[in-house]
Design an enzyme around this catalytic site. Structure first.
Site, PDB file in Angstrom:
ATOM      1  N   GLY A  30       2.439   2.495  10.691  1.00  0.00           N
ATOM      2  CA  GLY A  30       3.395   3.576  10.478  1.00  0.00           C
ATOM      3  C   GLY A  30       4.099   4.021  11.750  1.00  0.00           C
ATOM      4  N   GLU A  56      -5.585  -4.542  10.738  1.00  0.00           N
ATOM      5  CA  GLU A  56      -4.503  -3.592  10.958  1.00  0.00           C
ATOM      6  C   GLU A  56      -4.779  -2.796  12.229  1.00  0.00           C
ATOM      7  OE1 GLU A  56      -2.447  -2.456   7.014  1.00  0.00           O
ATOM      8  OE2 GLU A  56      -4.261  -1.269   7.134  1.00  0.00           O
ATOM      9  N   GLU A 101      -6.690   5.091   7.730  1.00  0.00           N
ATOM     10  CA  GLU A 101      -6.437   6.511   7.431  1.00  0.00           C
ATOM     11  C   GLU A 101      -7.662   7.139   6.785  1.00  0.00           C
ATOM     12  OE1 GLU A 101      -2.782   5.824   5.299  1.00  0.00           O
ATOM     13  OE2 GLU A 101      -1.841   5.274   7.202  1.00  0.00           O
ATOM     14  N   SER A 159       3.355  -1.954  10.433  1.00  0.00           N
ATOM     15  CA  SER A 159       4.807  -2.030  10.651  1.00  0.00           C
ATOM     16  C   SER A 159       5.398  -3.412  10.354  1.00  0.00           C
ATOM     17  CB  SER A 159       5.167  -1.576  12.073  1.00  0.00           C
ATOM     18  OG  SER A 159       4.774  -0.225  12.263  1.00  0.00           O
ATOM     19  N   ASN A 201       0.867  -1.176   0.000  1.00  0.00           N
ATOM     20  CA  ASN A 201       0.000   0.000   0.000  1.00  0.00           C
ATOM     21  C   ASN A 201       0.903   1.224   0.000  1.00  0.00           C
ATOM     22  OD1 ASN A 201      -1.812   2.035   0.478  1.00  0.00           O
ATOM     23  ND2 ASN A 201      -2.275   1.445   2.602  1.00  0.00           N
ATOM     24  N   LYS A 253       0.162   4.249  -0.375  1.00  0.00           N
ATOM     25  CA  LYS A 253      -0.469   5.469   0.165  1.00  0.00           C
ATOM     26  C   LYS A 253      -0.192   6.633  -0.800  1.00  0.00           C
ATOM     27  CE  LYS A 253      -0.015   3.395   4.665  1.00  0.00           C
ATOM     28  NZ  LYS A 253       0.056   3.541   6.106  1.00  0.00           N
ATOM     29  N   HIS A 257      -9.483   1.597   4.780  1.00  0.00           N
ATOM     30  CA  HIS A 257      -8.205   1.763   5.483  1.00  0.00           C
ATOM     31  C   HIS A 257      -8.392   2.734   6.647  1.00  0.00           C
ATOM     32  CE1 HIS A 257      -4.096   2.868   6.369  1.00  0.00           C
ATOM     33  NE2 HIS A 257      -3.757   1.720   5.818  1.00  0.00           N
TER      34      HIS A 257
HETATM   35  P1  PGA Z   1       2.813   0.419   7.630  1.00  0.00           P
HETATM   36  O1  PGA Z   1       1.363   0.649   6.979  1.00  0.00           O
HETATM   37  O2  PGA Z   1       3.346  -0.870   7.087  1.00  0.00           O
HETATM   38  O3  PGA Z   1       3.636   1.615   7.182  1.00  0.00           O
HETATM   39  O4  PGA Z   1       2.629   0.371   9.102  1.00  0.00           O
HETATM   40  C1  PGA Z   1       0.472  -0.415   6.812  1.00  0.00           C
HETATM   41  C2  PGA Z   1      -0.827   0.073   6.239  1.00  0.00           C
HETATM   42  O5  PGA Z   1      -1.249   1.196   6.562  1.00  0.00           O
HETATM   43  O6  PGA Z   1      -1.470  -0.619   5.444  1.00  0.00           O
END
Ligand code: PGA
Length: 255
Positions: free
Chosen positions: A176, A170, A100, A216, A10, A12, A98
């Site tokens: 992140g 998640e 976010e 992460s 992903n 983003k 997601h």
């Molecule tokens: P990350 O993001 O691996 O940077 O923690 C995962 C995600 O948001 O799908």
């Protein structure tokens, strides 16, 4: 039940067309003309889809995804992109819900559900994201939150079936942040999500549905997470921006 793991990048809001091309040049020699014991998916931003489909369109080991799509087919919806348009770019998967988008853009379970139903209608495969915040986990609300996200987000799919829907668990506090859920925490949540799918869709669907872990994931923790019986791959943000670390996760996670 043998479920094929699925590793999805992903990106983003990272990588325009030229950076997408750079990534592809680094990634392709490692995936072209090869077969993997897993599905490999890349979700670039919309503006990089044309470049991504030019670079990966003929590579059978890599499938394309997007990070969102409209619940409508066409019309007066300024700024939106429909699944019908995406099919022209060889898009097979769509990330929906997601955290976010839930937190920053106010997407509700009902709104995400409308998109999930539309994606299934168009034969796009949703990567349906769920997960709790730290506050919810510490407040003992983990199961309540996951139950609501699954029951509302996937409502109405019963008739058509889950099909190729993928679920991404998640935990918001692990995205992140560099903090990964321990393998035990992740496994516990995944087993619970699978039990929710069994309640809503039956034992057979629950045994088949793939549940990815996200938050992460890195080459160094992929093997331990993927060894858990209910974890079927990963949704990766930061560590999927470099070909070598995305490959490292795939290799370590499928070894
Ligand atoms: P990350 O993001 O691996 O940077 O923690 C995962 C995600 O948001 O799908």
């Amino acid at each position: 039940m043998n479920r094929k793991p699925i590793f999805a990048a992903n990106w983003k809001m990272n990588k325009g067309p030229s950076e997408t091309e750079d990534f592809a040049k680094g990634f392709l020699p490692n995936v072209e003309h090869k077969t993997f014991p897993c599905d490999i998916v890349i979700a670039p931003p919309f503006v990089s889809l044309a470049k991504a489909s030019e670079m990966f369109g003929n590579v059978s080991s890599v499938a394309l995804a997007v990070q969102n799509c409209s619940q409508f087919d066409a019309g007066a919806y300024t700024g939106e992109i429909s699944g019908l348009m995406l099919k022209e770019f060889f898009v097979h998967y769509v990330i929906l819900g997601h955290s976010e988008r839930r937190a920053i853009y106010g997407e509700t379970d009902e709104f995400i559900n409308a998109k999930v139903l539309k994606a299934r209608e168009l034969n796009l495969r949703p990567i349906f994201c769920i997960g709790e915040t730290l506050e919810e986990r510490e407040g003992g609300k983990l199961e309540e939150v996951l139950r609501r996200q699954v029951s509302v987000g996937l409502a109405g799919l019963e008739e058509k079936g889950l099909g190729d829907t993928v679920i991404a668990y998640e935990p918001v506090w692990a995205i992140g942040t560099g903090v990964t859920a321990s393998a035990a925490q992740a496994q516990e949540a995944h087993a619970f999500v699978r039990s929710l799918i069994a309640e809503q869709f039956g034992a057979d669907a629950a045994a088949k549905v793939r549940i990815q872990y996200g938050g992460s994931v890195k080459p160094g923790n992929a093997a331990e997470l993927m060894a858990c019986p209910d974890i079927d791959g990963a949704l990766i943000g930061g560590a999927a921006l470099e070909p070598s670390s995305f490959l490292g996760i795939i290799e370590n996670g499928t070894a």
